[in-house]
Design a protein around this motif. Structure first.
Motif, short mmCIF file in Angstrom:
data_model
loop_
_atom_site.label_atom_id
_atom_site.label_comp_id
_atom_site.label_asym_id
_atom_site.label_seq_id
_atom_site.Cartn_x
_atom_site.Cartn_y
_atom_site.Cartn_z
N VAL A 151 -6.27 -3.18 0.76
CA VAL A 151 -6.48 -2.84 2.17
C VAL A 151 -7.60 -3.69 2.75
CG1 VAL A 151 -5.65 -0.48 1.87
CG2 VAL A 151 -8.08 -0.97 1.59
N ARG A 152 -7.60 -3.80 4.07
CA ARG A 152 -8.66 -4.52 4.76
C ARG A 152 -9.94 -3.70 4.74
NH1 ARG A 152 -6.42 -5.42 10.61
NH2 ARG A 152 -6.24 -3.16 10.36
N PHE A 159 0.83 -1.20 0.00
CA PHE A 159 0.00 0.00 0.00
C PHE A 159 0.87 1.26 0.00
CE2 PHE A 159 -2.39 3.22 2.56
CZ PHE A 159 -3.38 3.47 1.63
N GLN A 160 1.98 1.25 0.72
CA GLN A 160 2.86 2.41 0.74
C GLN A 160 3.48 2.65 -0.63
OE1 GLN A 160 6.80 2.29 2.61
NE2 GLN A 160 6.14 3.99 3.93
N ARG A 161 3.93 1.58 -1.30
CA ARG A 161 4.49 1.73 -2.64
C ARG A 161 3.43 2.25 -3.62
NH1 ARG A 161 6.88 -3.19 -0.96
NH2 ARG A 161 5.28 -4.39 -2.05
N PHE A 162 2.20 1.79 -3.43
CA PHE A 162 1.10 2.29 -4.26
C PHE A 162 0.88 3.78 -4.04
CE2 PHE A 162 -3.46 3.36 -4.15
CZ PHE A 162 -3.77 3.20 -5.49
N LEU A 163 0.95 4.24 -2.79
CA LEU A 163 0.78 5.65 -2.49
C LEU A 163 1.87 6.49 -3.15
CD1 LEU A 163 -0.20 5.73 1.31
CD2 LEU A 163 -1.68 6.09 -0.67
N VAL A 164 3.11 6.02 -3.11
CA VAL A 164 4.22 6.75 -3.71
C VAL A 164 4.00 6.89 -5.22
CG1 VAL A 164 6.69 6.73 -4.19
CG2 VAL A 164 5.85 6.11 -1.91
N PHE A 165 3.62 5.78 -5.87
CA PHE A 165 3.38 5.83 -7.32
C PHE A 165 2.24 6.79 -7.65
CE2 PHE A 165 0.67 4.26 -10.77
CZ PHE A 165 1.52 4.49 -11.84
N GLU A 200 0.30 -7.91 -7.19
CA GLU A 200 -1.14 -8.17 -7.25
C GLU A 200 -1.62 -8.75 -5.93
OE1 GLU A 200 -4.57 -7.71 -8.35
OE2 GLU A 200 -3.14 -7.39 -9.99
N SER A 201 -2.76 -8.25 -5.43
CA SER A 201 -3.27 -8.66 -4.12
C SER A 201 -4.29 -9.79 -4.20
CB SER A 201 -3.90 -7.45 -3.41
OG SER A 201 -2.96 -6.41 -3.25
N ARG A 202 -4.78 -10.11 -5.39
CA ARG A 202 -5.78 -11.17 -5.55
C ARG A 202 -5.20 -12.30 -6.39
NH1 ARG A 202 -9.77 -10.20 -8.72
NH2 ARG A 202 -8.96 -8.27 -9.64
N ASN A 203 -5.83 -13.46 -6.32
CA ASN A 203 -5.49 -14.57 -7.21
C ASN A 203 -6.20 -14.35 -8.53
OD1 ASN A 203 -3.89 -15.96 -5.30
ND2 ASN A 203 -5.73 -16.83 -4.35
N VAL A 204 -5.44 -14.12 -9.58
CA VAL A 204 -6.01 -13.81 -10.89
C VAL A 204 -5.40 -14.73 -11.93
CG1 VAL A 204 -6.48 -11.41 -10.30
CG2 VAL A 204 -4.26 -12.02 -11.27
N GLU A 243 -11.96 -2.99 7.20
CA GLU A 243 -12.07 -2.04 8.30
C GLU A 243 -11.13 -0.85 8.13
OE1 GLU A 243 -9.58 -5.63 9.72
OE2 GLU A 243 -11.35 -5.21 8.49
N ASP A 244 -10.16 -0.93 7.20
CA ASP A 244 -9.24 0.18 6.94
C ASP A 244 -9.59 0.94 5.67
OD1 ASP A 244 -7.66 -0.33 9.17
OD2 ASP A 244 -6.37 -1.74 8.10
N ARG A 245 -10.69 0.58 5.02
CA ARG A 245 -10.96 1.11 3.69
C ARG A 245 -11.17 2.62 3.69
NH1 ARG A 245 -15.39 -2.03 1.77
NH2 ARG A 245 -13.84 -3.63 1.34
N ALA A 246 -12.01 3.13 4.59
CA ALA A 246 -12.31 4.56 4.58
C ALA A 246 -11.07 5.39 4.83
CB ALA A 246 -13.39 4.88 5.61
N LYS A 247 -10.27 5.00 5.82
CA LYS A 247 -9.06 5.77 6.13
C LYS A 247 -8.03 5.63 5.02
CE LYS A 247 -8.30 3.67 10.00
NZ LYS A 247 -9.27 2.57 9.91
N SER A 248 -7.96 4.46 4.38
CA SER A 248 -7.02 4.28 3.28
C SER A 248 -7.39 5.17 2.10
CB SER A 248 -7.00 2.82 2.84
OG SER A 248 -6.58 1.98 3.89
N ILE A 249 -8.67 5.29 1.83
CA ILE A 249 -9.14 6.17 0.75
C ILE A 249 -8.79 7.62 1.07
CG2 ILE A 249 -11.20 7.09 -0.38
CD1 ILE A 249 -12.41 4.24 -0.01
#
Length: 501
Positions: free
Chosen positions: A346-347, A230-236, A421-425, A349-355
């Motif tokens: 993100v989880r 998530f931190q690397r995503f924020l930097v990008f 990637e965070s999901r199995n795709v 319960e962390d979605r609103a704050k992550s957004i």
């Protein structure tokens, strides 16, 4: 006795529909109102620096409104209340946003900036709660489809409204009362926001699965994400917004001031971008659901750097319209990929704050990029000597566009590989991915099918021609790949090798 699970599903389905209808009327507000705020500022004789502030400051202040809304959400617990407060506030603020600059034209640009800051802050205030609530109604594996559908509806609505608003402004220009056009389109925008608020009020929060947002402490949250995906995503995301906004606010000045486009031409240019989004939002969403949102980010992220550089190639209106159509396709993928990648990373319960954190980082990049671009526009040369060749540019803005493109390229090349990637795709090769990209498969299929049809016609041509009997016995012979007529006896020559056309 009614099944409570089925009842919740029905309420959830209605809430998803209301979310799309809310987006439709928001698109009317954005297409006919927000997209013309910079044009309104130019009418008020705003300088390039003020245009940059109009783009930068509202986003920056709006993120603090998001963080403030998170604190209230923890105390209040009701997401719908925050959503409605932000929507009602935006509806009301259209009145001073339009009236004050017209009543006090000497300070019109600064008053517009101030009112826009408050307007955007009210909209941003509702975003964390809205995203947290609406995603609870959508299955994680169907988010790309749902948000792609919602964005597609918004895109086609915005396309129609953009064209209509441009015609209204163009007509008001002919009346020599251009301010009247802005009165009309901003009034429509306010009414559309009021209707969208009504649909938001119908969303049933009780039908959403119960979720508990953890207490929000910004520094603690950022420390917990140190070294994470998530931190690397924020930097990008933050750096990309910085690079994009170096050029973003100044396309308006380039076209209306430097290229002397009319409001109608500007509207068509913007509409071309919206059309590109409309045609590809849903395919981008499906691509992300199936093969992963990282694939979407990598593909669109490597195309984004080339978009501003096209404006150096030509000033032809039709060429620039095509460029913006392509930009709409690329930005549809990048915006969809960023949003859905965040939801996956993100989880719950962390979605609103992550957004909220994500939007804060984006806004900081947005603000710094717009201000840096405004400074560049004042110091960049309009004449360049390269290898003894002197280039005369229409203004300094093409140099700004070029710098923006170069910086985008380095950000994409340096940071995209660090995301995971965070999901199995499904796995897919690069070649197959290129084939699956939006518009590639249908356009390629149409070209292949058209080529096959042409080949069939060419093969059948001698038989068709031999069945035709001209009055004077005109006949055709093939010579050097072409067919020629002759006026004496014989039949149609059938020795055709298939290369007539």
């Amino acid at each position: 006795m009614p099944d409570p699970v089925k009842k919740l599903d029905d309420h959830g389905e209605r809430s998803r529909r209301y979310g799309i209808r809310d987006g439709t009327f928001q698109a009317i507000m954005q297409g006919g109102g927000e997209n013309y705020l910079s044009a309104f500022a130019l009418l008020l004789h705003a300088s390039p620096f003020q245009i940059g502030l109009l783009s930068a400051l509202p986003q920056l202040v709006g993120t603090w409104a998001q963080l403030f809304s998170l604190k209230i959400l923890q105390c209040l617990g009701r997401r719908k209340t925050l959503i409605l407060a932000g929507a009602i506030g935006q509806t009301i603020l259209w009145v001073p946003l339009l009236a004050l600059p017209l009543l006090f034209p000497d300070q019109g640009a600064w008053l517009l900036i101030l009112c826009t800051i408050l307007y955007v802050a009210m909209g941003q205030f509702a975003i964390p709660a809205w995203n947290s609530l609406i995603t609870d109604f959508v299955d994680p594996d169907q988010r790309g489809v749902y948000f792609g559908r919602r964005a597609r509806v918004m895109a086609v609505t915005s396309f129609a409204v953009l064209c209509g608003a441009g015609l209204i402004l163009h007509s008001s220009q002919l009346w020599r009362q251009p301010w009247m056009g802005f009165v009309i389109i901003f009034t429509i925008a306010a009414g559309a926001r009021a209707v969208s608020t009504i649909y938001l009020s119908r969303i049933d929060e009780t039908a959403a699965p119960p979720t508990c947002e953890t207490e929000f402490r910004l520094l603690e949250f950022l420390r917990s994400q140190r070294g994470s995906n998530f931190q690397r995503f924020l930097v990008f995301s933050g750096l990309m917004h910085f690079c994009v906004l170096i050029a973003g606010p100044y396309f308006l000045i380039y076209m209306l001031r430097d290229l002397q486009f009319t409001y109608a031409m500007y509207a068509v240019w913007m509409a071309a971008g919206v059309l590109g989004q409309f045609l590809t939002l849903k395919p981008w969403g499906r691509l992300g659901d199936r093969f992963g949102n990282k694939k979407v980010l990598v593909t669109s992220g490597l195309l984004v750097p080339f978009l501003p550089m096209f404006y150096i190639v030509s000033t032809n209106f039709y060429f620039l319209m095509g460029v913006n159509f392509f930009a709409g396709v690329v930005w549809a993928g990048l915006s969809m990929g960023l949003q859905n990648y965040l939801f996956d990373s993100v989880r719950t319960e962390d979605r609103a704050k992550s957004i909220a954190v994500w939007n804060t980082v984006n806004a900081i990049g947005w603000c710094l990029g717009a201000l840096f671009g405004g400074w560049l526009a004042t110091v960049a040369p309009s004449e360049i000597v390269l290898f003894g060749i002197q280039l005369h540019l229409i203004s300094s803005l093409p140099v700004v566009f070029f710098i923006s493109g170069v910086l985008r390229f380095f950000v994409s090349l340096g940071l995209l590989r660090s995301l995971r990637e965070s999901r199995n795709v499904e796995r897919i090769s690069f070649g197959d991915l290129c084939w699956e990209l939006p518009l590639v498969k249908p356009l390629t299929g149409a070209i292949i099918q058209g080529t096959r049809q042409v080949a069939v016609v060419r093969e059948a041509a001698p038989q068709w021609l031999s069945a035709i009997r001209a009055r004077e016995g005109i006949h055709v012979l093939r010579t050097q790949g072409r067919w020629k007529r002759r006026h004496h006896g014989g039949k149609w020559n059938a020795s055709h090798s298939g290369d007539m056309l």
